[in-house]
Design a protein around this motif. Structure first.
Motif, PDB file in Angstrom:
ATOM      1  N   ALA A  52      15.245   9.905  35.667  1.00 41.27           N
ATOM      2  CA  ALA A  52      14.766  11.275  35.475  1.00 41.27           C
ATOM      3  C   ALA A  52      13.353  11.186  34.941  1.00 41.27           C
ATOM      4  O   ALA A  52      13.115  10.569  33.897  1.00 41.27           O
ATOM      5  N   PHE A  68      14.692  13.852  39.757  1.00 41.68           N
ATOM      6  CA  PHE A  68      15.423  12.595  39.899  1.00 41.68           C
ATOM      7  C   PHE A  68      14.746  11.716  40.949  1.00 41.68           C
ATOM      8  O   PHE A  68      14.315  12.195  42.009  1.00 41.68           O
ATOM      9  N   VAL A  85      16.064  16.449  31.327  1.00 41.95           N
ATOM     10  CA  VAL A  85      17.239  15.577  31.406  1.00 41.95           C
ATOM     11  C   VAL A  85      17.113  14.503  30.325  1.00 41.95           C
ATOM     12  O   VAL A  85      16.086  13.821  30.238  1.00 41.95           O
ATOM     13  N   ILE A 109      21.596  10.076  31.834  1.00 42.49           N
ATOM     14  CA  ILE A 109      22.192   9.911  33.162  1.00 42.49           C
ATOM     15  C   ILE A 109      23.237   8.820  33.072  1.00 42.49           C
ATOM     16  O   ILE A 109      23.019   7.777  32.457  1.00 42.49           O
ATOM     17  N   TRP A 169      28.319  10.895  39.491  1.00 38.88           N
ATOM     18  CA  TRP A 169      27.310  10.627  38.478  1.00 38.88           C
ATOM     19  C   TRP A 169      27.156  11.877  37.616  1.00 38.88           C
ATOM     20  O   TRP A 169      27.580  12.961  38.001  1.00 38.88           O
ATOM     21  N   ALA A 224      24.614  14.083  34.650  1.00 33.20           N
ATOM     22  CA  ALA A 224      23.305  14.270  34.035  1.00 33.20           C
ATOM     23  C   ALA A 224      23.436  15.310  32.935  1.00 33.20           C
ATOM     24  O   ALA A 224      24.014  16.380  33.148  1.00 33.20           O
TER      25      ALA A 224
END
Length: 407
Positions: A224, A239, A263, A266, A275, A277
Motif C-alpha cells: 500500500a 495497492f 491503509v 495488509i 487477503w 486490508a
C-alpha cells in the motif's frame, strides 16, 4: 552410484580439497541448518551416511574452510543420532572436526555395485604426479561432532525507519519495509541464519510506502503506497504488486470497494485468494476482506478499532473492541437477537479481544488464545524455527533473529 569419466568434475574438486588428513584433528566450529535424509536415494551423502536416516548440516557460517557446503554428520558419544533427531530442521552451532573417511580395501575392478569414484594419483621418483586411473572414494567422510547447541542469535543494525516487517509463508525469510530520512523506501529480504540480505529493492522516490505483505506464493509483495504530487499532499493509498520475476510495481485492485484512504495493514493468505486490508480515516479504523478483487466482508466497529494479525488455516485473526460474534457492522449487531447492550456493554478503547474470522462463512468466533501468544506468533517464522525482534531508535532499527530451541 557409478560416476562415469566425463562427469567427474565435482568429485575431482572434492578430492583435491579433502585429501590431506591431519595427524591431529583440526577442531572447528560450523553453523548451519540440520536436514534429515534417507539412504534410499544414492548420493555422496548416502555413501558416507553412518546410518538410516542420516543427518546433514547445510553450512551458513563458522570457521570451516575448504569443506563442502553440505556435510554429513557423524555421531559420537558426545552427540548421538538421537540428539540430531531433535535438532532436525533447526539452525545449530557444531564443534568438531572433518574426517575424510576410509577407502574400501576392495579394488575398483572387483566391485560390481554402483560406487562413487575419484582419480588415482601416483608420484614419480622425480616428484611429478600423474593420474593412473580411478579408485573408489573414501567412505564415512563427514563432520565428527563433539558438541551441538542452538545457533546464536543474529543482530543487525538497519539504517532508517522500519515501517513494517513480515515472515514469508513457506520459508525462513523475513522481509522489512524501510524508509530513510528522505522518505526513500526499500524492501530488504533476509534469510534467517545469514547476516546479509538475500534480496533488496528500492521503491521509486515518488511513492510513500505504508505497509506490505508477502504474496500468497512468496513470489513478491502486495504494498500500500501513496503517490503525492507535492511534499505536503494528502492522497489516498493504492495497492501495488511487486514480484521478484517482474521487478516492477504493478497497480492492482483500483476498483475494489474501500472504507478509508489510508491503509495501515495488509495480510495475505497462503493457498487461497483471500487477503485483508485495514484502513483508517479521521481516527477511525475498519477492516475489509477480499477474495482477489471481490469484496467478501467489511467491518464497522465505530467507536472502537480493529487490526488484522495473520491468517491461519484460511481464517483471519484480528483484534478489536467490537463484539464481532454478533455481526461485522453496528447494524448487524443491533439486529442480532442475542446481542444485548446491557449484557455486552461497549469495551473501552484499547481493551481489544482476538477473533478468528472465517471469510468463507462470514462468521467470527472469539479466540481463546492469549494476546501474548498472538504477539509471539507474529514474531515467529512459519516453521517456528526463528523469532524476530525489533528495537527502534531515532535513525535506525536493531533487528534480532533468535533461533528457537527444538521441542
Amino acid at each position: 552410484m557409478k560416476i562415469t569419466i566425463p562427469g567427474h568434475a565435482f568429485v575431482l574438486l572434492c578430492s583435491l580439497c579433502l585429501t590431506a588428513r591431519a595427524e591431529t584433528p583440526q577442531m572447528m566450529t560450523v553453523q548451519g541448518l540440520i536436514h534429515e535424509q534417507r539412504t534410499d536415494v544414492k548420493s555422496l551423502g548416502s555413501w558416507n551416511a553412518p546410518g538410516d536416516p542420516f543427518y546433514v548440516v547445510e553450512i551458513a557460517g563458522g570457521d570451516a574452510k575448504n569443506v563442502p557446503r553440505h556435510l554429513v554428520l557423524l555421531p559420537t558419544e558426545q552427540v548421538s543420532t538421537q540428539n540430531l533427531q531433535k535438532f532436525a530442521g533447526h539452525s545449530v552451532a557444531l564443534k568438531g572436526y572433518f574426517s575424510v573417511g576410509e577407502r574400501p580395501a576392495t579394488p575398483l575392478a572387483s566391485i560390481t555395485e554402483q560406487v562413487p569414484v575419484e582419480p588415482k594419483w601416483e608420484g614419480s621418483p622425480q616428484g611429478q604426479w600423474a593420474n593412473t586411473g580411478w579408485q573408489v572414494m573414501g567412505r564415512g567422510s563427514g563432520f565428527v561432532m563433539q558438541a551441538i547447541a542452538t545457533a546464536p542469535s543474529i543482530t543487525m543494525t538497519i539504517p532508517g525507519a522500519v515501517v513494517d516487517y513480515e515472515w514469508a509463508h513457506a520459508s525462513s525469510r523475513l522481509a522489512l519495509l524501510v524508509v530513510d530520512g528522505r522518505q526513500q523506501g526499500r524492501v530488504m529480504v533476509i534469510d534467517a541464519g545469514q547476516t546479509t540480505p538475500v534480496a533488496e529493492f528500492t521503491i521509486p522516490q515518488a511513492y510513500r510506502p505504508r505497509c506490505f505483505a508477502w504474496l500468497g506464493d512468496d513470489a513478491g509483495f502486495l504494498l500500500a503506497m501513496a503517490k503525492p504530487e507535492h511534499e505536503d499532499d494528502v492522497v489516498e493509498d493504492n495497492f501495488y504488486r511487486y514480484t521478484f520475476a517482474g521487478r516492477q510495481f504493478e497497480t492492482v485492485y483500483q476498483d475494489i470497494e474501500r472504507q478509508f484512504a489510508h491503509v495501515f495493514s495488509i495480510e495475505v493468505d497462503q493457498g487461497s485468494m483471500f487477503w485483508a486490508a485495514a484502513s483508517v480515516g479521521e481516527g477511525h479504523s475498519d477492516l475489509a476482506v477480499y477474495q482477489d478483487a471481490r469484496t467478501v466482508l467489511m467491518t464497522d466497529v465505530y467507536p472502537g478499532s480493529i487490526a488484522p494479525l495473520f491468517w491461519q488455516g484460511h481464517h483471519l485473526w484480528a483484534v478489536t473492541e467490537a463484539y464481532l460474534e454478533f455481526g461485522f457492522t453496528r447494524n448487524e449487531r443491533a439486529r442480532h437477537p442475542h446481542f444485548n447492550t446491557l449484557q455486552y456493554p461497549e469495551r473501552d478503547w484499547g481493551d481489544v479481544v482476538a477473533y478468528r474470522i472465517d471469510p468463507a462463512t462470514q462468521q467470527s468466533v472469539r479466540g481463546k488464545t492469549e494476546m501474548a501468544a498472538l504477539q509471539a506468533a507474529l514474531d515467529m517464522s512459519h516453521d517456528h524455527r526463528y523469532r524476530a525482534g525489533l528495537t527502534r531508535t531515532e535513525s535506525s532499527a536493531i533487528l534480532t533473529i533468535v533461533p528457537q530451541a527444538p521441542k
